[in-house]
Write a protein that holds these residues in place. Structure first.
Motif, PDB file in Angstrom:
ATOM      1  N   SER A 198      17.771  -9.097  11.736  1.00  4.56           N
ATOM      2  CA  SER A 198      18.769  -8.065  12.002  1.00  4.56           C
ATOM      3  C   SER A 198      18.242  -7.053  13.016  1.00  4.56           C
ATOM      4  N   ARG A 199      17.000  -6.652  12.841  1.00  2.00           N
ATOM      5  CA  ARG A 199      16.388  -5.661  13.731  1.00  2.00           C
ATOM      6  C   ARG A 199      16.323  -6.151  15.172  1.00  2.00           C
ATOM      7  N   ASP A 234      15.631  -8.499   7.374  1.00  2.00           N
ATOM      8  CA  ASP A 234      15.372  -7.276   8.136  1.00  2.00           C
ATOM      9  C   ASP A 234      14.909  -7.589   9.552  1.00  2.00           C
ATOM     10  N   ASN A 272      12.445  -9.426   3.902  1.00  2.00           N
ATOM     11  CA  ASN A 272      11.713  -9.248   5.156  1.00  2.00           C
ATOM     12  C   ASN A 272      12.324 -10.063   6.286  1.00  2.00           C
ATOM     13  N   SER A 303       6.099  -8.487   8.759  1.00  2.00           N
ATOM     14  CA  SER A 303       6.013  -7.487   7.685  1.00  2.00           C
ATOM     15  C   SER A 303       4.565  -7.211   7.355  1.00  2.00           C
TER      16      SER A 303
END
Length: 396
Positions: free
Chosen positions: A223-224, A220, A217, A281
């Motif tokens: 990176s996002r 992610d 999580n 998340s």
């Protein structure tokens, strides 16, 4: 909801008696009729007797395969030999794997008694299955061992803050029963750092526990959003927590509820720390069982649902006795076993839900008793009628 392999044969099923085909003797043409010989008549009589005896034995076999239900059997079909339910009944205790120590969820009191949100689920399950909420053996289990203890059969159910994910659901031979707490991943930081959002953590060192959903999580999220971070991974949550308070990283990340309990119970000055308000998340948490026993999966699923349904129907620990004997509501009567049917469908006494609610109360009562005192707002764990996500499955 995750549902795997159905049982091919149900208790009490039986096959009908094998049919017998009796050949008819064709009549002779007119003028050709002839009285059978004595030997032929004896042979025919012997055949008839043999057929009659076979039919009698067949009917007797059918009768043995499907006996008339006795009063004791009205509580539900017997558990299949070797099933989880049969093993629990034989040993007389439910084995429940839990967090080794988490305020609000599972904590050991000075008197040696376990209490908490996930503990109450285990007690409700024991009350439903064994009629006694105290017949539970609690097995404190580290996060990196929680699935193994289920897979090896050492525990009957895992009841701790465990996130329901696709890979866990399909690759481990386990079933998630449902969601008993909606959470989300966040970050614990020092208040004086002036960090107000997860996006302010660009370039930060972050303490993470190995083998948790937090690792992926976090990767992610950064990176996002085009952010950088340095992951400092520890073997278990305890090590990650100690490292954070020792200033080895700028933030610690895991489920927001867990971070709240860490701030309240482990920080020397809780007011010096803050859990960031934004979630990176979704973390649906729930009980877990093995996927090789459909009946046990169903029992867990509907015990959890009964706790939520009871709050929706305004059944409480205080009024469950009265409502069972006097409520005109058909749904309440079915749930509490005054109108039979649900118990037999699950292989349990008709009083299974009544026993669970009498032991621990409804979902809202469990939350108020264990989570609310920590100052954690119920939020998305409210019923849908109150703006949350909790919604009982139809009890019919």
């Amino acid at each position: 909801m995750h549902v795997l392999g159905r049982l091919a044969d149900r208790p009490g099923a039986h096959h009908g008696a094998e049919g017998f085909q009796v050949s008819k003797v064709q009549a002779r043409a007119p003028g050709a009729a002839r009285r059978p010989s004595t030997r032929a008549r004896n042979t025919a009589r012997d055949q008839a007797r043999a057929i009659g005896a076979a039919l009698a034995l067949s009917l007797l076999a059918v009768g043995c395969a499907a006996p008339v239900a006795t009063e004791s059997e009205s509580e539900g079909p017997a558990a299949a030999e070797g099933s989880t339910l049969a093993q629990i009944r034989a040993r007389g205790v439910l084995r429940c794997a839990i967090h080794p120590g988490q305020i609000g969820m599972s904590e050991l009191t000075p008197s040696g008694e376990w209490r908490g949100f996930t503990i109450d689920y285990c007690r409700a399950l024991a009350a439903a299955v064994l009629g006694d909420p105290t017949k539970v053996r609690f097995l404190p289990t580290a996060s990196n061992k929680r699935f193994t203890i289920l897979q090896t059969g050492e525990a009957d159910v895992l009841s701790r803050t465990t996130t329901w994910t696709l890979t866990r659901d399909v690759e481990l031979g386990l079933n998630f029963v449902g969601v008993f707490y909606y959470d989300g991943q966040s970050f614990l930081v020092k208040r004086d750092e002036g960090i107000e959002s997860a996006k302010d953590l660009d370039g930060a060192a972050i303490c993470i526990s190995k083998g948790t959903t937090s690792e992926l999580n976090t990767a992610d999220y950064f990176s996002r959003n085009g952010l950088r971070y340095r992951s400092v991974v520890y073997e278990n949550p305890e090590e990650a927590k100690l490292a954070f308070f020792a200033d080895r990283c700028d933030a610690m990340t895991t489920d927001a509820f867990t971070l709240t309990t860490i701030r309240l119970s482990d920080a020397e000055r809780p007011q010096d720390y803050v859990v960031l308000p934004d979630y990176v998340s979704r973390e649906p948490l729930g009980p877990v069982v093995r996927s090789d026993d459909e009946q046990w999966f169903d029992i867990n699923k509907w015990v959890l649902n009964a706790l939520i349904a009871a709050e929706d129907l305004r059944i409480t620990q205080a009024n469950v006795e009265t409502l069972r004997s006097s409520s005109p509501d058909p749904e309440i009567q079915r749930l509490l076993g005054a109108t039979p049917g649900f118990g037999r469908a699950l292989g349990l006494p008709e009083t299974w839900a009544y026993q669970a609610l009498r032991a621990v109360g409804n979902y809202g009562e469990i939350y108020e008793r264990n989570i609310a005192p920590l100052g954690v707002e119920r939020g998305q764990n409210q019923l849908t009628r109150d703006g949350g996500l909790m919604y009982p499955l139809p009890m019919r």
